[in-house]
Motif scaffolding. Structure first.
Motif, PDB file in Angstrom:
ATOM      1  N   VAL A 137     -23.793 -32.993  -5.624  1.00  0.00           N
ATOM      2  CA  VAL A 137     -24.244 -32.431  -6.899  1.00  0.00           C
ATOM      3  C   VAL A 137     -25.592 -31.773  -6.649  1.00  0.00           C
ATOM      4  O   VAL A 137     -26.481 -32.388  -6.046  1.00  0.00           O
ATOM      5  CB  VAL A 137     -24.386 -33.508  -7.999  1.00  0.00           C
ATOM      6  CG1 VAL A 137     -24.850 -32.885  -9.307  1.00  0.00           C
ATOM      7  CG2 VAL A 137     -23.086 -34.251  -8.208  1.00  0.00           C
ATOM      8  N   THR A 147     -21.528 -28.398  -8.219  1.00  0.00           N
ATOM      9  CA  THR A 147     -21.038 -29.407  -7.282  1.00  0.00           C
ATOM     10  C   THR A 147     -20.170 -28.765  -6.206  1.00  0.00           C
ATOM     11  O   THR A 147     -19.666 -27.651  -6.370  1.00  0.00           O
ATOM     12  CB  THR A 147     -20.180 -30.470  -8.002  1.00  0.00           C
ATOM     13  OG1 THR A 147     -18.922 -29.899  -8.380  1.00  0.00           O
ATOM     14  CG2 THR A 147     -20.871 -31.011  -9.237  1.00  0.00           C
ATOM     15  N   SER A 149     -16.853 -30.292  -3.735  1.00  0.00           N
ATOM     16  CA  SER A 149     -15.948 -31.424  -3.525  1.00  0.00           C
ATOM     17  C   SER A 149     -15.098 -31.148  -2.295  1.00  0.00           C
ATOM     18  O   SER A 149     -14.233 -30.283  -2.320  1.00  0.00           O
ATOM     19  CB  SER A 149     -15.043 -31.622  -4.754  1.00  0.00           C
ATOM     20  OG  SER A 149     -15.804 -31.905  -5.907  1.00  0.00           O
ATOM     21  N   ALA A 310     -20.420 -29.207 -12.730  1.00  0.00           N
ATOM     22  CA  ALA A 310     -20.436 -30.658 -12.857  1.00  0.00           C
ATOM     23  C   ALA A 310     -19.770 -31.069 -14.166  1.00  0.00           C
ATOM     24  O   ALA A 310     -19.649 -30.275 -15.101  1.00  0.00           O
ATOM     25  CB  ALA A 310     -21.869 -31.176 -12.816  1.00  0.00           C
ATOM     26  N   THR A 323     -19.753 -35.621 -10.252  1.00  0.00           N
ATOM     27  CA  THR A 323     -18.755 -34.883  -9.480  1.00  0.00           C
ATOM     28  C   THR A 323     -17.377 -34.991 -10.143  1.00  0.00           C
ATOM     29  O   THR A 323     -16.961 -36.068 -10.562  1.00  0.00           O
ATOM     30  CB  THR A 323     -18.672 -35.460  -8.060  1.00  0.00           C
ATOM     31  OG1 THR A 323     -18.737 -36.891  -8.115  1.00  0.00           O
ATOM     32  CG2 THR A 323     -19.821 -34.962  -7.208  1.00  0.00           C
TER      33      THR A 323
END
Length: 604
Positions: A137, A147, A149, A310, A323
């Motif tokens: 983040v 963010t 991932s 986010a 996240t």
């Protein structure tokens, strides 16, 4: 998509194998740590040699911060680190040092995070690596939050039929069948593209040098190697790297990783080369030889990682930024919505406060197990105002749930960084369990994760069951907290498998409900609902695990409220929390690393 779970919320009135492992690790690490007490702005009672019961036996103190301070006085607590120009924190001194050097040399928090990530592959090689998953983040100086991932798919051929035809009833935790496509290289590439100011080859140069020369084996790494020793010895390259001469390394023994150094150097030139060309061919060939039905297409698809917004929710007048899926950030937001205005109204870590947080955590795990997968949006429904109101009404009855699901610890590590411009990064990466799948990509030094074995189910029809191009649910999550105007207040995270979603909520409550400083928050006694939702522990009996620093009187009250209490050692819950907080009025940063591990916070 930005989800604000609390904007329209009706606000109501205000020992297992894992435990043994943590005992071993803690005993090793404690030898190198000196207990210190620094209470900062909180008053310390002269009776700080006494326990919590002796200080406040009636549990009705109207001064929760004083109550917290007295309990903190009994902790093995280090003082907060203070700075005005920038700060980093991690679970290993060498990792923090390389991040602090980047900030000192004029790099930003993203640069520092990328440098620390690569050094973490060497300082804690059993917990993270190139073959891991990674999430972050980022809070920008203008207040925007984004963010990344990084987690991947299981094998394209790994559907329910594949496992049924082979009589496999649960996915193995070791070997090729345990592996998902690593998301860390793509996530780090996206993080770099999103705001780094230095080339990756410069940021990763210290890690390359250390890998070539060798880093002294730490107590934590030795404990990790001992835990996985038999499986490590079964992989020739892994054994050669971490069992030199066929023996467990001694603390302080240099562990050179020259093949890994070359892999880091190649990925610094192009992180996405991990997903194509010769590296991808080696990886897919090794996995197929190990019996995993990878096609190679799913490996190539792992390169697709883009910045995302986010997800956020409100707690105690602040905004938590988390996240999104496949991370369980929504579980922290759900717990926050269920605890807001309730936990803060009780004195710190009393039975009513612990009961509320434990019940909220258990409900989040039940919802995850019952409905959640990466290919649906069931998590959004549990954050809807009507669902939160109904759940709060249920929890107001203070009935401890005994629902069956699964929590396991994990082997993960994390960092936090804040620079002089106010940019903040919370970063976490993991191989899932210790040394992941215990297999390497031949000739590269890269250890592959075991996220498929840990995270995916073989339950027909379940939204988290194995399926082509369906990512398993992850345990990693990270957070940033701002005020309602977007000003940075705190950045933090903790490793710990399924403990993360609940320990992060505890950290947030310590900071926002009770005003603890980062050192007090990371050292506070922990409690853990077990089991959670990991595939290997689903169906285990329900219990509430409490570090022994939570007094027997409080544990007795929790038993009365319906919890089956399992007492852990004083520091044995697990985790390695990192927090940096901002005093915006003074322009001062304060930070701390969890005393359960060997990390440090460094200011510049």
């Amino acid at each position: 998509m930005r989800i604000d779970c609390a904007r329209d919320l009706l606000v109501l009135p205000s020992t297992s194998t894992a435990g043994l492992r943590h005992t071993l690790k803690r005993q090793m690490i404690e030898k190198a740590m000196e207990p210190r007490v620094s209470m900062g702005r909180y008053p310390v009672d002269e009776r700080n040699g006494q326990n919590f019961d002796e200080i406040d036996p009636d549990g009705t103190s109207s001064f929760p911060r004083r109550r917290a301070a007295r309990w903190c006085a009994n902790m093995n607590q280090r003082p907060v680190t203070l700075s005005v120009d920038g700060m980093v924190s991690s679970s290993h001194p060498a990792t923090s040092t390389v991040g602090a050097r980047v900030l000192t040399d004029g790099g930003n928090a993203i640069d520092a995070t990328l440098a620390m990530a690569s050094m973490g592959w060497l300082t804690l090689p059993g917990r993270c690596g190139i073959g891991a998953d990674a999430f972050a983040v980022v809070r920008e100086p203008d207040g925007s939050v984004w963010t990344v991932s990084g987690s991947g798919f299981g094998p394209d051929g790994g559907d329910m039929g594949f496992f049924a035809d082979r009589g496999i009833r649960s996915i193995p935790l070791d070997g090729a069948l345990a592996v998902t496509v690593p998301g860390a290289p793509a996530a780090l590439g996206a993080l770099h593209a999103g705001g780094a100011s230095r080339p990756l080859i410069d940021l990763w140069a210290p890690a390359i040098r250390v890998a070539e020369r060798g880093l002294p084996c730490s107590a934590s790494t030795r404990a990790d190697i001992r835990e996985a020793e038999r499986a490590i010895s079964a992989d020739a390259e892994l054994g050669a790297a971490y069992l030199p001469g066929g023996r467990l390394p001694q603390v302080g023994q240099l562990l050179p990783l020259r093949e890994l150094a070359e892999s880091i150097r190649a990925l610094a030139r192009d992180p996405l080369s991990f997903y194509s060309g010769s590296f991808a061919e080696r990886a897919v060939d090794a996995l197929c030889a190990g019996g995993a039905p990878f096609s190679g297409d799913e490996w190539a698809a792992g390169a697709q990682v883009q910045p995302e917004a986010a997800i956020s929710g409100h707690y105690a007048g602040a905004v938590i930024h988390q996240t999104p899926l496949p991370a369980p950030g929504w579980m922290v937001l759900q717990q926050a919505a269920l605890c807001d205005g309730v936990v803060g109204a009780s004195p710190w870590l009393t039975a009513p406060a612990i009961d509320r947080m434990a019940c909220a955590a258990r409900l989040a795990f039940e919802d995850r197990f019952a409905t959640c997968g990466t290919s649906n949006d069931a998590w959004k429904k549990v954050l809807e105002p009507a669902a939160i109101k109904a759940a709060r009404n249920t929890l107001d009855g203070r009935v401890a749930s005994t629902g069956t699901f699964g929590v396991s610890d994990g082997d993960t590590t994390s960092t936090v960084a804040v620079d002089s411009e106010g940019r903040a990064v919370s970063f976490i990466h993991s191989l899932a369990f210790t040394f992941g799948s215990k297999m390497t990509v031949p000739g590269t030094g890269v250890v592959l994760n075991n996220r498929f074995g840990r995270g995916a189910y073989l339950i027909p029809g379940h939204p988290n069951s194995v399926a082509p191009r369906r990512k398993p649910l992850n345990t990693l999550n990270a957070w940033v907290i701002t005020d309602m105007s977007g000003n940075l207040l705190h950045v933090g995270n903790t490793p710990g498998g399924d403990g993360q979603a609940q320990w992060n909520m505890q950290l947030i409550s310590h900071l926002l409900d009770h005003g603890l400083d980062p050192a007090e928050a990371v050292a506070a006694p922990r409690f853990t609902v077990f089991p959670g939702s990991d595939a290997n522990v689903v169906g285990s009996p329900a219990e509430l695990r409490c570090e022994s620093r939570i007094p027997e009187r409080v544990r007795g009250e929790l038993r009365t409220l319906g919890h089956d209490i399992a007492v852990q050692g004083a520091w044995e819950a697990g985790g390695s929390a990192q927090i940096i907080s901002v005093d915006n009025a003074r322009g001062v940063l304060s930070g701390a690393a969890d005393p359960r591990q060997e990390g440090i916070a460094l200011g510049v």
